[in-house]
Design a protein around this motif. Sequence first.
Motif, PDB file in Angstrom:
ATOM      1  N   GLU A   1     -46.405  23.337 -37.698  1.00 56.69           N
ATOM      2  CA  GLU A   1     -45.756  24.742 -37.681  1.00 56.69           C
ATOM      3  C   GLU A   1     -46.415  25.727 -37.536  1.00 56.69           C
ATOM      4  OE1 GLU A   1     -42.137  26.856 -37.384  1.00 56.69           O
ATOM      5  OE2 GLU A   1     -42.461  24.541 -36.753  1.00 56.69           O
ATOM      6  N   ILE A   2     -47.451  25.955 -38.219  1.00 57.37           N
ATOM      7  CA  ILE A   2     -48.365  26.993 -38.253  1.00 57.37           C
ATOM      8  C   ILE A   2     -49.205  27.274 -36.988  1.00 57.37           C
ATOM      9  CG2 ILE A   2     -50.502  28.287 -39.227  1.00 57.37           C
ATOM     10  CD1 ILE A   2     -49.602  26.820 -41.921  1.00 57.37           C
ATOM     11  N   ASP A   3     -49.554  26.127 -36.522  1.00 55.32           N
ATOM     12  CA  ASP A   3     -50.333  25.877 -35.138  1.00 55.32           C
ATOM     13  C   ASP A   3     -49.310  26.121 -33.950  1.00 55.32           C
ATOM     14  OD1 ASP A   3     -52.499  25.137 -36.236  1.00 55.32           O
ATOM     15  OD2 ASP A   3     -52.266  23.047 -35.749  1.00 55.32           O
ATOM     16  N   ARG A   4     -47.894  25.824 -34.127  1.00 62.86           N
ATOM     17  CA  ARG A   4     -47.165  26.323 -32.897  1.00 62.86           C
ATOM     18  C   ARG A   4     -46.669  27.799 -33.042  1.00 62.86           C
ATOM     19  NH1 ARG A   4     -41.937  27.423 -32.422  1.00 62.86           N
ATOM     20  NH2 ARG A   4     -41.477  26.929 -34.604  1.00 62.86           N
ATOM     21  N   GLN A   5     -46.800  28.478 -34.229  1.00 63.54           N
ATOM     22  CA  GLN A   5     -46.412  29.840 -34.306  1.00 63.54           C
ATOM     23  C   GLN A   5     -47.501  30.562 -33.848  1.00 63.54           C
ATOM     24  OE1 GLN A   5     -45.486  30.338 -38.552  1.00 63.54           O
ATOM     25  NE2 GLN A   5     -43.183  29.799 -38.274  1.00 63.54           N
ATOM     26  N   MET A   6     -48.770  30.188 -34.104  1.00 60.35           N
ATOM     27  CA  MET A   6     -50.039  31.109 -33.668  1.00 60.35           C
ATOM     28  C   MET A   6     -50.120  30.872 -32.281  1.00 60.35           C
ATOM     29  SD  MET A   6     -52.607  30.461 -36.993  1.00 60.35           S
ATOM     30  CE  MET A   6     -53.788  31.436 -35.882  1.00 60.35           C
ATOM     31  N   ARG A   7     -49.855  29.701 -31.548  1.00 57.06           N
ATOM     32  CA  ARG A   7     -49.951  29.571 -30.235  1.00 57.06           C
ATOM     33  C   ARG A   7     -48.925  30.582 -29.623  1.00 57.06           C
ATOM     34  NH1 ARG A   7     -48.174  24.714 -29.419  1.00 57.06           N
ATOM     35  NH2 ARG A   7     -49.278  23.612 -31.142  1.00 57.06           N
ATOM     36  N   LEU A   8     -47.586  30.535 -30.110  1.00 54.23           N
ATOM     37  CA  LEU A   8     -46.596  31.749 -29.560  1.00 54.23           C
ATOM     38  C   LEU A   8     -46.932  32.921 -29.458  1.00 54.23           C
ATOM     39  CD1 LEU A   8     -43.231  29.922 -30.987  1.00 54.23           C
ATOM     40  CD2 LEU A   8     -44.089  30.301 -28.500  1.00 54.23           C
ATOM     41  N   GLN A   9     -47.445  33.257 -30.717  1.00 52.81           N
ATOM     42  CA  GLN A   9     -47.986  34.755 -30.890  1.00 52.81           C
ATOM     43  C   GLN A   9     -49.353  35.068 -30.150  1.00 52.81           C
ATOM     44  OE1 GLN A   9     -49.644  35.583 -34.882  1.00 52.81           O
ATOM     45  NE2 GLN A   9     -49.586  37.705 -34.620  1.00 52.81           N
TER      46      GLN A   9
ATOM     47  N   SER B   1     -45.198  25.108 -45.567  1.00 49.87           N
ATOM     48  CA  SER B   1     -45.149  24.754 -44.409  1.00 49.87           C
ATOM     49  C   SER B   1     -46.098  23.571 -43.732  1.00 49.87           C
ATOM     50  CB  SER B   1     -45.133  26.265 -43.413  1.00 49.87           C
ATOM     51  OG  SER B   1     -45.559  27.121 -44.032  1.00 49.87           O
ATOM     52  N   ASN B   2     -45.752  23.073 -42.874  1.00 47.71           N
ATOM     53  CA  ASN B   2     -46.588  22.019 -42.218  1.00 47.71           C
ATOM     54  C   ASN B   2     -47.698  22.594 -41.397  1.00 47.71           C
ATOM     55  OD1 ASN B   2     -44.838  22.294 -40.376  1.00 47.71           O
ATOM     56  ND2 ASN B   2     -44.364  20.216 -39.948  1.00 47.71           N
ATOM     57  N   PRO B   3     -48.983  22.223 -41.068  1.00 42.10           N
ATOM     58  CA  PRO B   3     -49.874  22.588 -40.167  1.00 42.10           C
ATOM     59  C   PRO B   3     -49.252  22.708 -38.822  1.00 42.10           C
ATOM     60  CG  PRO B   3     -50.993  20.943 -41.584  1.00 42.10           C
ATOM     61  CD  PRO B   3     -49.222  21.020 -41.957  1.00 42.10           C
TER      62      PRO B   3
END
Length: 147
Positions: free
Chosen positions: A21-29, A17-19
Amino acid sequence: LNPAGKKGHKGRGKQFSNPEEIDRQMRLQREKEESGGAEKESSESEEESSSEDESESRKRSGVEGLIEIENPNRVSQKSKKVTEVDVSAPRELSRREREEIEKQKSAERYRKLHMEGKTEQARADLARLAIIKKQREEAAKKRGAVL
């Protein structure tokens, strides 16, 4: 198409996974937790005891809440206090230690019997020595007779 002796690739290719995408998922969480937290604050004033029950049920989900599970194979380390340790009690030897001691004793016994000439190898050695002594005596007599 594959050359002889070469196996094809097994399994799936690795996906990274690209960074972003990970940042986006963490923000949503985080946003979900914050919005959920605001709703909980209003409901907590009404029912504090129900939230405590929910936290316990989350900790023990499924059968864990019903059955106390203890692994019989897991040995817990029980530390003893210095005053409880009995130094005078004989310590159990491990299998390797017992075998090593037994091996040393049998080697010592064999060496003692060998020195006394009671073993088969010692008898064979003594017989060989006797033959060699006779041969040397005969050779010395021949030399003495020749001179």
